[in-house]
Design an enzyme around this catalytic site. Structure first.
Site, PDB file in Angstrom:
ATOM      1  N   HIS A  72       0.779  -1.242   0.000  1.00 54.15           N
ATOM      2  CA  HIS A  72       0.000   0.000   0.000  1.00 54.15           C
ATOM      3  C   HIS A  72       0.814   1.299   0.000  1.00 54.15           C
ATOM      4  CE1 HIS A  72      -3.205  -2.739   0.997  1.00 54.15           C
ATOM      5  NE2 HIS A  72      -2.807  -2.898   2.243  1.00 54.15           N
ATOM      6  N   ASP A 241       3.990  -8.235   0.801  1.00 53.73           N
ATOM      7  CA  ASP A 241       4.540  -9.084   1.855  1.00 53.73           C
ATOM      8  C   ASP A 241       3.651 -10.274   2.202  1.00 53.73           C
ATOM      9  OD1 ASP A 241       2.613  -7.416   2.997  1.00 53.73           O
ATOM     10  OD2 ASP A 241       3.940  -6.601   4.534  1.00 53.73           O
TER      11      ASP A 241
END
Length: 482
Positions: A72, A241
């Site tokens: 993000h 991730d």
């Protein structure tokens, strides 16, 4: 034996693993810290990456490298490829109002939430890139006007490894693109109209690559260490991730991964995309061509850190204290919204402790309440995944928080199911390395790597823990304005 490297550029640090591409055997590794904060100069990540790579022995003998990164984060570049302003990270909540504006702009209440869920797989919250672009346009219009391209942390690092060869060379993958708020996992296409709603105009975005499609080649002088490389080093597409962690533990359909790191995440590997209009579940894509419905909490391992600080003990002592208290902590409950919260969407909430009595006002009960509160928040996420159709055949517990004996032993009581804990490792970096091996070796699927001995923890469920938590989780107050 061909070697590959995986890089995990996380919120707190950069980790590098170099592994055998065929077997996954660890050859060497390195690590370097990142600065604290929710707003970071991307060049700090680059410096940490170079330091971690140097500690890991460099890339001179590897065939491919992939970067996994925190999702993000908003990295804005101008026409010359220079960073416009420090990146706003996933845990920066200043864009909470922008998130509400974007949802409301698509319709009132359920209508707006359903629009975004169907368009992008997720309802915007302050974490998402789109909301940060909206904040930028509202609060820093001069900087917004300079933006020629927007990318994510892993995109930018991959681009730098390629020598920063112009904005047209920016690349990303499905997993990370699905966390922007302007890419659709269902269609596999950008929604540039939604990017325009956020920033006020359209700018360049990275090309979205397939799971094993190379993003280019390492520029031999990019790292500036003078070591050079023995041959061409392929760059993998990289990923976010959580998608990398799923790849690192070898998760497949039916597996649910609970990752307890800076953030807490609960995610499942699925064959079909999710679209949850409530906003609890983000319908992300994964790094293999499947999907990764995910629930994220802002507060996870740092809840344990905070409790240890409060009690003036280390984490091992905190674990011992928690296990010395009875299940349910005799009614003492911690609601762990220490940094606001993402799920539920309470960006300005504060933490709270309920049920404090003379009997529960001691270190063992508080330690137990901290562990149980953190796990209850994650268990709520597990329920949300199940409501969206996720199959739960195995729960895999990973992340720094999983190293706590108390977390491992209490989790089955809270989740109501056994949990499997793989050996401690850098599973995000491992997932990136496995992707790099896929790129280097080719084939229809990533190579199979042995993960080592996995421990299973089982205990009788204690429904009263979650019942008590549910009674008080909404009894919190917002933080005072700074």
């Amino acid at each position: 034996m061909p070697l590959v490297a995986g890089i995990d550029s996380s919120t707190q640090s950069c980790k590098v693993v170099v592994r055998d591409a065929e077997t996954g055997a660890l050859v060497r590794q390195g690590r370097a810290p990142h600065p604290d904060g929710t707003e970071v100069d991307p060049y700090a990540w680059w410096d940490a990456l170079r330091a971690a790579l140097a500690q890991a022995g460099g890339l001179a003998d590897v065939a491919a490298v992939s970067v996994a990164g925190q999702q993000h984060g908003m990295v804005c570049l101008d026409e010359a490829g220079e960073v416009v302003r420090p990146a706003l990270l996933w845990n920066d909540t200043r864009s909470a109002d922008a998130a509400r504006e974007l949802v409301a702009g698509a319709g009132d209440g359920e209508t707006g939430r359903r629009f975004w869920a169907e368009a992008t797989g997720a309802v915007p919250v302050a974490s998402f890139t789109a909301t940060k672009l909206r904040w930028l346009a509202r609060h820093e219009p001069a900087n917004a006007d300079r933006v020629a391209a927007v990318c994510l942390p892993h995109d930018w690092l991959t681009w730098r490894l390629a020598g920063a060869p112009g904005l047209a060379a920016l690349r990303t993958d499905r997993g990370d693109a699905s966390g922007t708020g302007y890419w659709s996992p269902r269609t596999g296409e950008y929604r540039l109209d939604l990017l325009e709603r956020a920033l006020g105009r359209r700018v360049r975005v990275p090309v979205v690559l397939g799971p094993a499609e190379p993003a280019g080649r390492l520029d031999p002088v990019a790292l500036g260490d003078g070591s050079g490389v023995a041959g061409p080093v392929l760059l993998g597409p990289g990923t976010g991730d959580n998608a990398a962690a799923a790849l690192g533990v070898g998760a497949g359909p039916g597996d649910v991964v609970v990752s307890i790191g800076t953030s807490g995440t609960v995610f499942a590997v699925a064959d079909t995309p999710a679209a949850d209009p409530s906003g609890a579940v983000a319908g992300f894509a994964d790094a293999t061509g499947r999907f990764l419905p995910l629930v994220c909490t802002l507060n996870a391992a740092r809840v344990l850190d905070a409790a240890a600080t409060l009690l003036r003990v280390d984490l091992a002592e905190l674990s011992e204290l928690a296990l010395a208290a009875p299940a349910g902590a005799d009614g003492l409950v911690m609601v762990p919204y220490l940094e606001g919260e993402r799920t539920p969407d309470r960006p300005t909430a504060t933490g709270a402790v309920h049920g404090l009595t003379l009997h529960t006002a001691g270190p063992t009960h508080l330690a137990r309440a901290a562990v149980e509160g953190m796990l209850c928040a994650l268990a709520d996420g597990l329920d949300a995944l199940v409501a969206q159709g996720a199959r739960v055949e195995r729960i895999i517990l990973v992340g720094g928080g999983a190293r706590s004996a108390a977390v491992r032993r209490i989790a089955p009581q809270v989740f109501g199911r056994p949990v499997r804990v793989p050996p401690p490792g850098e599973y995000v970096a491992d997932g990136a390395a496995r992707q790099a091996a896929w790129v280097a070796l080719g084939g229809d699927a990533p190579p199979s790597w042995a993960m080592g001995d996995t421990e299973e923890y089982a205990a009788e469920p204690v429904p009263a823990i979650r019942e008590r938590y549910a009674q008080v989780r909404d009894l919190v107050v917002d933080r005072l304005p700074r």
